[in-house]
Design a protein around this motif. Structure first.
Motif, PDB file in Angstrom:
ATOM      1  N   PRO A   1       0.829  -0.965  -0.092  1.00 48.70           N
ATOM      2  CA  PRO A   1      -0.120   0.091  -0.022  1.00 48.70           C
ATOM      3  C   PRO A   1       0.917   1.173  -0.175  1.00 48.70           C
ATOM      4  CG  PRO A   1      -0.193  -0.950   2.221  1.00 48.70           C
ATOM      5  CD  PRO A   1       0.766  -2.000   1.253  1.00 48.70           C
ATOM      6  N   GLU A   2       0.897   1.993  -1.002  1.00 53.02           N
ATOM      7  CA  GLU A   2       1.566   3.167  -1.088  1.00 53.02           C
ATOM      8  C   GLU A   2       0.958   4.378  -0.700  1.00 53.02           C
ATOM      9  OE1 GLU A   2       4.569   5.461  -2.373  1.00 53.02           O
ATOM     10  OE2 GLU A   2       4.341   3.455  -3.517  1.00 53.02           O
ATOM     11  N   ALA A   3       2.298   5.194   0.132  1.00 57.20           N
ATOM     12  CA  ALA A   3       1.861   6.513   0.649  1.00 57.20           C
ATOM     13  C   ALA A   3       0.905   6.407   1.950  1.00 57.20           C
ATOM     14  CB  ALA A   3       1.390   7.437  -0.384  1.00 57.20           C
ATOM     15  N   MET A   4       0.936   5.482   2.631  1.00 57.71           N
ATOM     16  CA  MET A   4       0.048   5.567   3.969  1.00 57.71           C
ATOM     17  C   MET A   4       0.513   6.653   4.871  1.00 57.71           C
ATOM     18  SD  MET A   4      -2.057   2.837   3.839  1.00 57.71           S
ATOM     19  CE  MET A   4      -2.133   3.268   1.730  1.00 57.71           C
ATOM     20  N   THR A   5      -0.071   7.343   5.402  1.00 56.71           N
ATOM     21  CA  THR A   5       0.380   8.534   6.228  1.00 56.71           C
ATOM     22  C   THR A   5       0.062   8.336   7.602  1.00 56.71           C
ATOM     23  OG1 THR A   5      -1.716   9.641   5.718  1.00 56.71           O
ATOM     24  CG2 THR A   5      -0.012  10.321   4.502  1.00 56.71           C
ATOM     25  N   SER A   6      -0.502   7.202   8.252  1.00 58.29           N
ATOM     26  CA  SER A   6      -0.738   6.870   9.472  1.00 58.29           C
ATOM     27  C   SER A   6      -0.461   5.425   9.738  1.00 58.29           C
ATOM     28  CB  SER A   6      -1.924   7.378  10.089  1.00 58.29           C
ATOM     29  OG  SER A   6      -3.037   6.617   9.515  1.00 58.29           O
ATOM     30  N   LEU A   7      -0.369   5.045  11.043  1.00 56.59           N
ATOM     31  CA  LEU A   7      -0.462   3.775  11.295  1.00 56.59           C
ATOM     32  C   LEU A   7      -1.634   3.093  11.301  1.00 56.59           C
ATOM     33  CD1 LEU A   7       2.140   3.699  14.543  1.00 56.59           C
ATOM     34  CD2 LEU A   7       2.443   2.797  12.167  1.00 56.59           C
ATOM     35  N   ASP A   8      -2.553   3.878  11.668  1.00 50.78           N
ATOM     36  CA  ASP A   8      -4.259   3.577  11.540  1.00 50.78           C
ATOM     37  C   ASP A   8      -4.573   3.112   9.935  1.00 50.78           C
ATOM     38  OD1 ASP A   8      -4.828   3.697  14.046  1.00 50.78           O
ATOM     39  OD2 ASP A   8      -5.742   5.637  13.809  1.00 50.78           O
ATOM     40  N   HIS A   9      -3.990   3.720   9.023  1.00 51.35           N
ATOM     41  CA  HIS A   9      -4.055   3.564   7.711  1.00 51.35           C
ATOM     42  C   HIS A   9      -3.664   2.002   7.295  1.00 51.35           C
ATOM     43  CE1 HIS A   9      -4.405   7.890   6.248  1.00 51.35           C
ATOM     44  NE2 HIS A   9      -5.214   7.714   6.824  1.00 51.35           N
ATOM     45  N   TYR A  10      -2.393   1.486   7.709  1.00 48.92           N
ATOM     46  CA  TYR A  10      -1.931   0.342   7.575  1.00 48.92           C
ATOM     47  C   TYR A  10      -2.887  -0.664   8.204  1.00 48.92           C
ATOM     48  CZ  TYR A  10       2.290   1.741   5.932  1.00 48.92           C
ATOM     49  OH  TYR A  10       3.625   2.369   5.127  1.00 48.92           O
ATOM     50  N   LYS A  11      -3.400  -0.468   9.611  1.00 47.27           N
ATOM     51  CA  LYS A  11      -4.204  -1.227  10.127  1.00 47.27           C
ATOM     52  C   LYS A  11      -5.577  -1.422   9.356  1.00 47.27           C
ATOM     53  CE  LYS A  11      -6.085  -2.047  15.004  1.00 47.27           C
ATOM     54  NZ  LYS A  11      -6.089  -1.500  16.257  1.00 47.27           N
ATOM     55  N   GLN A  12      -6.050  -0.234   8.982  1.00 47.74           N
ATOM     56  CA  GLN A  12      -7.388  -0.375   8.169  1.00 47.74           C
ATOM     57  C   GLN A  12      -7.225  -1.242   7.011  1.00 47.74           C
ATOM     58  OE1 GLN A  12      -8.858   3.600   6.946  1.00 47.74           O
ATOM     59  NE2 GLN A  12     -10.364   2.745   5.750  1.00 47.74           N
ATOM     60  N   PHE A  13      -6.075  -1.242   6.370  1.00 48.40           N
ATOM     61  CA  PHE A  13      -5.779  -1.783   4.964  1.00 48.40           C
ATOM     62  C   PHE A  13      -5.649  -2.984   5.206  1.00 48.40           C
ATOM     63  CE2 PHE A  13      -3.648  -2.857   1.158  1.00 48.40           C
ATOM     64  CZ  PHE A  13      -3.890  -2.014   0.357  1.00 48.40           C
ATOM     65  N   LYS A  14      -4.927  -3.612   6.357  1.00 47.28           N
ATOM     66  CA  LYS A  14      -4.533  -4.941   6.640  1.00 47.28           C
ATOM     67  C   LYS A  14      -5.979  -5.653   6.861  1.00 47.28           C
ATOM     68  CE  LYS A  14      -1.903  -8.587   7.634  1.00 47.28           C
ATOM     69  NZ  LYS A  14      -0.776  -8.926   7.092  1.00 47.28           N
ATOM     70  N   SER A  15      -6.780  -4.967   7.782  1.00 43.78           N
ATOM     71  CA  SER A  15      -7.938  -5.441   8.072  1.00 43.78           C
ATOM     72  C   SER A  15      -9.210  -5.614   6.959  1.00 43.78           C
ATOM     73  CB  SER A  15      -8.641  -4.489   9.222  1.00 43.78           C
ATOM     74  OG  SER A  15     -10.000  -5.127   9.625  1.00 43.78           O
ATOM     75  N   ALA A  16      -9.163  -4.600   6.172  1.00 45.20           N
ATOM     76  CA  ALA A  16     -10.080  -4.762   4.887  1.00 45.20           C
ATOM     77  C   ALA A  16      -9.737  -5.745   3.855  1.00 45.20           C
ATOM     78  CB  ALA A  16     -10.034  -3.114   4.337  1.00 45.20           C
ATOM     79  N   LEU A  17      -8.480  -6.083   3.868  1.00 43.47           N
ATOM     80  CA  LEU A  17      -7.897  -7.054   2.946  1.00 43.47           C
ATOM     81  C   LEU A  17      -7.986  -8.330   3.448  1.00 43.47           C
ATOM     82  CD1 LEU A  17      -6.468  -6.851   0.202  1.00 43.47           C
ATOM     83  CD2 LEU A  17      -4.305  -6.773   1.611  1.00 43.47           C
ATOM     84  N   SER A  18      -7.973  -8.688   4.580  1.00 46.98           N
ATOM     85  CA  SER A  18      -8.119  -9.888   5.284  1.00 46.98           C
ATOM     86  C   SER A  18      -9.521 -10.169   5.222  1.00 46.98           C
ATOM     87  CB  SER A  18      -7.597 -10.057   6.712  1.00 46.98           C
ATOM     88  OG  SER A  18      -6.335  -9.901   6.802  1.00 46.98           O
TER      89      SER A  18
END
Length: 135
Positions: free
Chosen positions: A21-38
């Protein structure tokens, strides 16, 4: 974010083994991305963070990223940027001082390089191979 997640899901469905995931600007973005993908794929799809200086993503540490589901972290230009700055400083010093004597304490010695490369073992192996070929 929603469009990026949709694209990532499509990539996983097409066979991607990992998502960046390109240009994530917060740790919450990574968490949201991982959760949605799973949730969408039913898989634990590894995600990678590209932590490059002067980009949009803050300089998160490995532990911080792991805590929000990031599986791998790249630091693609850190050493390169440091080496470029060091080279610039050396050449500037050479221009102004005319020699590198004052800089040698900042340099890797030949012995340190050889130790890092395990150079003497390599030489010994070559000697052995050439000696075996003469027999």
């Amino acid at each position: 974010m929603d469009k990026a997640i949709e694209r990532a899901i499509a990539c996983v469905e097409a066979g991607a083994d990992m998502i960046f995931p390109e240009a994530m600007t917060s740790l919450d973005h990574y968490k949201q991305f991982k959760s949605a993908l799973s949730s969408a794929t039913g898989k634990d799809v590894p995600i990678i963070a590209n932590i490059t200086e002067f980009g949009q993503t803050p300089l998160f540490g490995c532990e911080e990223l792991a805590s929000v589901g990031v599986d791998m972290v790249l630091y693609p230009l850190s050493a390169f940027r440091a080496m470029n700055k060091a080279a610039e400083n050396v050449y500037q010093h050479l221009l102004t001082e005319g020699n590198q004597e004052a800089l040698t304490s900042q340099m890797q010695t030949r012995a340190e390089l050889y130790e890092h490369l395990n150079y003497h073992s390599y030489e010994d192996k070559l000697d052995q191979l050439f000696a075996d070929n003469k027999s």
